[in-house]
Write a protein that holds these residues in place. Structure first.
Motif, PDB file in Angstrom:
ATOM      1  N   TYR A   1      13.625  52.892  54.065  1.00 53.62           N
ATOM      2  CA  TYR A   1      14.766  53.895  53.694  1.00 53.62           C
ATOM      3  C   TYR A   1      14.300  55.212  53.353  1.00 53.62           C
ATOM      4  O   TYR A   1      15.027  56.304  53.498  1.00 53.62           O
ATOM      5  CB  TYR A   1      15.862  53.261  52.843  1.00 53.62           C
ATOM      6  CG  TYR A   1      16.859  52.214  53.462  1.00 53.62           C
ATOM      7  CD1 TYR A   1      17.720  52.810  54.475  1.00 53.62           C
ATOM      8  CD2 TYR A   1      16.707  50.816  53.391  1.00 53.62           C
ATOM      9  CE1 TYR A   1      18.521  52.016  55.197  1.00 53.62           C
ATOM     10  CE2 TYR A   1      17.453  50.282  54.033  1.00 53.62           C
ATOM     11  CZ  TYR A   1      18.492  50.470  54.840  1.00 53.62           C
ATOM     12  OH  TYR A   1      19.374  49.878  55.538  1.00 53.62           O
TER      13      TYR A   1
ATOM     14  N   LEU B   1      20.328  62.544  54.598  1.00 53.01           N
ATOM     15  CA  LEU B   1      20.179  61.120  54.941  1.00 53.01           C
ATOM     16  C   LEU B   1      20.603  60.904  56.273  1.00 53.01           C
ATOM     17  O   LEU B   1      21.772  61.103  56.531  1.00 53.01           O
ATOM     18  CB  LEU B   1      20.696  60.293  54.045  1.00 53.01           C
ATOM     19  CG  LEU B   1      19.987  60.287  52.431  1.00 53.01           C
ATOM     20  CD1 LEU B   1      20.760  59.154  51.726  1.00 53.01           C
ATOM     21  CD2 LEU B   1      18.534  59.945  52.536  1.00 53.01           C
TER      22      LEU B   1
ATOM     23  N   ASP C   1      22.578  50.859  56.542  1.00 54.26           N
ATOM     24  CA  ASP C   1      22.109  52.249  56.237  1.00 54.26           C
ATOM     25  C   ASP C   1      23.264  52.947  55.448  1.00 54.26           C
ATOM     26  O   ASP C   1      22.876  53.559  54.445  1.00 54.26           O
ATOM     27  CB  ASP C   1      21.811  53.134  57.626  1.00 54.26           C
ATOM     28  CG  ASP C   1      20.775  52.893  58.383  1.00 54.26           C
ATOM     29  OD1 ASP C   1      19.934  52.033  58.066  1.00 54.26           O
ATOM     30  OD2 ASP C   1      20.735  53.225  59.525  1.00 54.26           O
TER      31      ASP C   1
ATOM     32  N   PHE D   1      23.030  54.559  51.619  1.00 48.50           N
ATOM     33  CA  PHE D   1      23.310  55.891  51.277  1.00 48.50           C
ATOM     34  C   PHE D   1      24.420  55.771  50.278  1.00 48.50           C
ATOM     35  O   PHE D   1      24.363  56.872  49.428  1.00 48.50           O
ATOM     36  CB  PHE D   1      24.031  56.513  52.562  1.00 48.50           C
ATOM     37  CG  PHE D   1      22.941  56.727  53.498  1.00 48.50           C
ATOM     38  CD1 PHE D   1      21.454  56.275  53.541  1.00 48.50           C
ATOM     39  CD2 PHE D   1      23.414  56.809  54.928  1.00 48.50           C
ATOM     40  CE1 PHE D   1      20.760  56.659  54.482  1.00 48.50           C
ATOM     41  CE2 PHE D   1      22.470  57.004  56.019  1.00 48.50           C
ATOM     42  CZ  PHE D   1      21.222  56.711  55.688  1.00 48.50           C
TER      43      PHE D   1
ATOM     44  N   GLU E   1      24.315  57.634  46.581  1.00 45.28           N
ATOM     45  CA  GLU E   1      25.067  58.468  45.966  1.00 45.28           C
ATOM     46  C   GLU E   1      25.824  58.231  44.524  1.00 45.28           C
ATOM     47  O   GLU E   1      25.825  58.930  43.740  1.00 45.28           O
ATOM     48  CB  GLU E   1      26.297  58.788  47.045  1.00 45.28           C
ATOM     49  CG  GLU E   1      27.166  59.761  46.594  1.00 45.28           C
ATOM     50  CD  GLU E   1      28.377  59.767  47.646  1.00 45.28           C
ATOM     51  OE1 GLU E   1      28.538  60.940  47.983  1.00 45.28           O
ATOM     52  OE2 GLU E   1      28.633  58.911  48.140  1.00 45.28           O
TER      53      GLU E   1
ATOM     54  N   LYS F   1      29.828  63.677  53.617  1.00 46.87           N
ATOM     55  CA  LYS F   1      29.563  62.633  54.650  1.00 46.87           C
ATOM     56  C   LYS F   1      30.148  62.834  55.896  1.00 46.87           C
ATOM     57  O   LYS F   1      31.064  63.485  56.132  1.00 46.87           O
ATOM     58  CB  LYS F   1      30.099  61.379  54.265  1.00 46.87           C
ATOM     59  CG  LYS F   1      29.760  60.493  52.836  1.00 46.87           C
ATOM     60  CD  LYS F   1      30.639  59.852  52.349  1.00 46.87           C
ATOM     61  CE  LYS F   1      30.482  59.582  50.923  1.00 46.87           C
ATOM     62  NZ  LYS F   1      30.735  60.515  49.970  1.00 46.87           N
TER      63      LYS F   1
END
Length: 111
Positions: free
Chosen positions: A42, A64, A71, A75, A79, A93
């Motif tokens: 990652y 990212l 995934d 993320f 965050e 996003k």
């Protein structure tokens, strides 16, 4: 791990004076990834890493990029982690059918 670190370092174009803060940032992301049971791969999803020196620290921005729900889970947890550590300035996003992109802006105080 070392290969990922040096790929980040090369892309971020950090000078020798800012190396320690950059290394601390990488360690923070690495520790988060390992402690939460995510794959080290990652760390390869971090793109466009930029460090900008401010009077009392650094502004860090990066993207990212992912392609599935796993995934996205990583993320969002990352965050939340940055938010709890009071590092997150802004995140944006962008989720389109096959591609997930999150832009992060962080502030890291100098130690």
């Amino acid at each position: 791990m070392q290969n990922i670190f040096y790929s980040w370092y090369d892309k971020a174009k950090i000078n020798k004076h800012n190396y320690i803060i950059f290394k601390n940032f990488f360690s923070l992301c690495y520790d988060f990834t390992c402690k939460n049971g995510f794959k080290i791969s990652y760390l390869k999803t971090f793109k466009d890493i930029k460090f900008k020196k401010t009077c009392n620290g650094f502004n860090v921005s990066f993207k990212l990029i992912g392609f599935n729900k796993k995934d996205l889970k990583y993320f969002l947890k990352l965050e939340s982690f940055f938010y709890k550590k009071n590092l997150l300035k802004k995140s944006k996003k962008n989720i389109i059918m096959e591609k997930i992109t999150i832009d992060f802006k962080l502030y890291i105080r100098s130690f």
